[in-house]
Scaffold this active site. Sequence first.
Site, PDB file in Angstrom:
ATOM      1  N   LYS A 117       0.827  -1.216   0.000  1.00  0.00           N
ATOM      2  CA  LYS A 117       0.000   0.000   0.000  1.00  0.00           C
ATOM      3  C   LYS A 117       0.856   1.259   0.000  1.00  0.00           C
ATOM      4  O   LYS A 117       0.476   2.261  -0.596  1.00  0.00           O
ATOM      5  CB  LYS A 117      -0.965   0.005   1.195  1.00  0.00           C
ATOM      6  N   LYS A 199      -4.447 -10.846  -6.730  1.00  0.00           N
ATOM      7  CA  LYS A 199      -5.687 -10.947  -5.950  1.00  0.00           C
ATOM      8  C   LYS A 199      -6.773 -10.050  -6.548  1.00  0.00           C
ATOM      9  O   LYS A 199      -6.483  -8.947  -6.997  1.00  0.00           O
ATOM     10  CB  LYS A 199      -5.366 -10.499  -4.517  1.00  0.00           C
ATOM     11  N   LYS A 202     -10.805  -4.566  -4.564  1.00  0.00           N
ATOM     12  CA  LYS A 202     -11.719  -3.430  -4.743  1.00  0.00           C
ATOM     13  C   LYS A 202     -11.026  -2.257  -5.415  1.00  0.00           C
ATOM     14  O   LYS A 202     -11.652  -1.493  -6.129  1.00  0.00           O
ATOM     15  CB  LYS A 202     -12.141  -2.861  -3.375  1.00  0.00           C
TER      16      LYS A 202
HETATM   17  P1  TYM Z   1     -10.766  -5.804   3.536  1.00  0.00           P
HETATM   18  O1  TYM Z   1     -11.814  -4.746   3.659  1.00  0.00           O
HETATM   19  O2  TYM Z   1      -9.617  -5.529   2.640  1.00  0.00           O
HETATM   20  O3  TYM Z   1     -11.416  -7.161   3.083  1.00  0.00           O
HETATM   21  C1  TYM Z   1     -12.507  -7.738   3.782  1.00  0.00           C
HETATM   22  C2  TYM Z   1     -12.366  -9.249   3.793  1.00  0.00           C
HETATM   23  O4  TYM Z   1     -12.361  -9.757   2.448  1.00  0.00           O
HETATM   24  C3  TYM Z   1     -11.243 -10.624   2.278  1.00  0.00           C
HETATM   25  N1  TYM Z   1     -10.800 -10.540   0.883  1.00  0.00           N
HETATM   26  C4  TYM Z   1     -10.658 -11.593   0.067  1.00  0.00           C
HETATM   27  N2  TYM Z   1     -10.855 -12.904   0.262  1.00  0.00           N
HETATM   28  C5  TYM Z   1     -10.639 -13.740  -0.785  1.00  0.00           C
HETATM   29  N3  TYM Z   1     -10.226 -13.306  -2.014  1.00  0.00           N
HETATM   30  C6  TYM Z   1     -10.004 -12.000  -2.249  1.00  0.00           C
HETATM   31  N4  TYM Z   1      -9.612 -11.593  -3.451  1.00  0.00           N
HETATM   32  C7  TYM Z   1     -10.219 -11.068  -1.173  1.00  0.00           C
HETATM   33  N5  TYM Z   1     -10.119  -9.725  -1.071  1.00  0.00           N
HETATM   34  C8  TYM Z   1     -10.467  -9.418   0.207  1.00  0.00           C
HETATM   35  C9  TYM Z   1     -10.201 -10.098   3.263  1.00  0.00           C
HETATM   36  O5  TYM Z   1      -9.255 -11.090   3.583  1.00  0.00           O
HETATM   37  C10 TYM Z   1     -11.061  -9.714   4.439  1.00  0.00           C
HETATM   38  O6  TYM Z   1     -11.328 -10.835   5.255  1.00  0.00           O
HETATM   39  N6  TYM Z   1      -8.062  -5.182   7.694  1.00  0.00           N
HETATM   40  C11 TYM Z   1      -9.270  -5.786   7.155  1.00  0.00           C
HETATM   41  C12 TYM Z   1     -10.529  -5.277   7.837  1.00  0.00           C
HETATM   42  C13 TYM Z   1     -10.484  -5.410   9.317  1.00  0.00           C
HETATM   43  C14 TYM Z   1     -10.599  -6.629  10.049  1.00  0.00           C
HETATM   44  C15 TYM Z   1     -10.516  -6.242  11.410  1.00  0.00           C
HETATM   45  C16 TYM Z   1     -10.754  -7.971   9.680  1.00  0.00           C
HETATM   46  C17 TYM Z   1     -10.359  -4.397  10.201  1.00  0.00           C
HETATM   47  N7  TYM Z   1     -10.359  -4.898  11.454  1.00  0.00           N
HETATM   48  C18 TYM Z   1     -10.562  -7.206  12.438  1.00  0.00           C
HETATM   49  C19 TYM Z   1     -10.808  -8.915  10.714  1.00  0.00           C
HETATM   50  C20 TYM Z   1     -10.718  -8.525  12.058  1.00  0.00           C
HETATM   51  C21 TYM Z   1      -9.365  -5.437   5.685  1.00  0.00           C
HETATM   52  O7  TYM Z   1      -8.788  -4.491   5.237  1.00  0.00           O
HETATM   53  O8  TYM Z   1     -10.234  -6.206   4.992  1.00  0.00           O
END
Ligand code: TYM
Length: 334
Positions: A117, A199, A202
């Site tokens: 990032k 991957k 978004k």
């Molecule tokens: P974020 O918002 O990037 O993504 C949310 C969830 O989606 C999963 N994910 C995927 N899984 C499979 N294939 C993909 N291409 C893919 N893209 C995204 C991510 O692994 C995630 O589970 N830091 C976290 C948000 C967060 C969080 C937390 C999660 C904040 N606090 C506490 C768990 C516990 C994040 O940026 O997810």
Amino acid sequence: MENTEKKKVILSGIQPSGAFTLGNYVGAIKNWAKLQDDYSCLYMIADMHAITVRQDPAKLRRNTLEAYAAIVACGVDPENSVAFIQSHVPTHGMLNWLLACNTQFGELSRMTQFKDKSAKHADDVNAGLFTYPVLMAADILAYNADLVPVGVDQKQHLELTRDIAQRFNQRYGELFTLPDGYIPPQGAKIMSLSDPTKKMSKSDENQNSCVYILDDKDTIIRKFKRAVTDSDSCVKYAEGKDGINNLITIYSVVTGKSVEDVEREFDGKGYGDFKLAVGEAVADHLAPVREKFNDLMKNKDYLVSCYKRGDETAFKISSRIVSKAYHKAGFVDR
Ligand code: TYM
């Protein structure tokens, strides 16, 4: 939430940084819904994490409400789970500081997501982007979560959470549960449709690389028809066939069929037929989600009442744990 004492605790979150992708759905949210009968679940919209990259404030507010509606549309039941908005629960920020003072610069420097990032947003490598995993640890530890359902890209952050918890417990006395990841056996990393070595994300600028959960049927089918595959024509899961492997995984997850059954079903058929079938299956699977999302967005008062209830419960649960952490660290009780 009933039987809070008996059930294990789950916490997970998602950033409201734009429309959710099929990756978010398959890797995380689909499982959130599945787990809520057997666990005490807390699910949150991580708006505080979202501002680690520049956000337009009005858009962030809109995206946050839409994200909340989307998780409910995907099956999170705000009557059964605690569904809340991160910035509404001040204990996350409180614990974040305490944990930050127990996390090493070197540990955070090793986080691959920070490296990616900061390269992508080179003009804004802010302190929040660097300490982002500490806030994530606070989200999890404030509830003493046992299990965290996430995609594979969050694994390193989860390992760091365990290290921070363990260090805190050793320094100040037992308090935090060391959480385990719940990483689905299939679909933990859904790949981009235009470059299946990357991957699905978004933030990808190429709209064709991502299927969004609210895309209409024609759009979904068009995106799958254009999906990059290889020059072979046999629908078989095999090393080096990233594009086809990704499509087989997606088809298998949304239809509930095993990989072997999928291979059998398309034996003798070409990639064209297969891509169309994947597009149709995904579109059919997501149609009710889209419909429910549209209904929910017509009833914002309902959404507000749901998150207010979730915020309050989350605050109540986390206050108990964060107060204990503050006491243990030597802060005078309030
Ligand atoms: P974020 O918002 O990037 O993504 C949310 C969830 O989606 C999963 N994910 C995927 N899984 C499979 N294939 C993909 N291409 C893919 N893209 C995204 C991510 O692994 C995630 O589970 N830091 C976290 C948000 C967060 C969080 C937390 C999660 C904040 N606090 C506490 C768990 C516990 C994040 O940026 O997810």
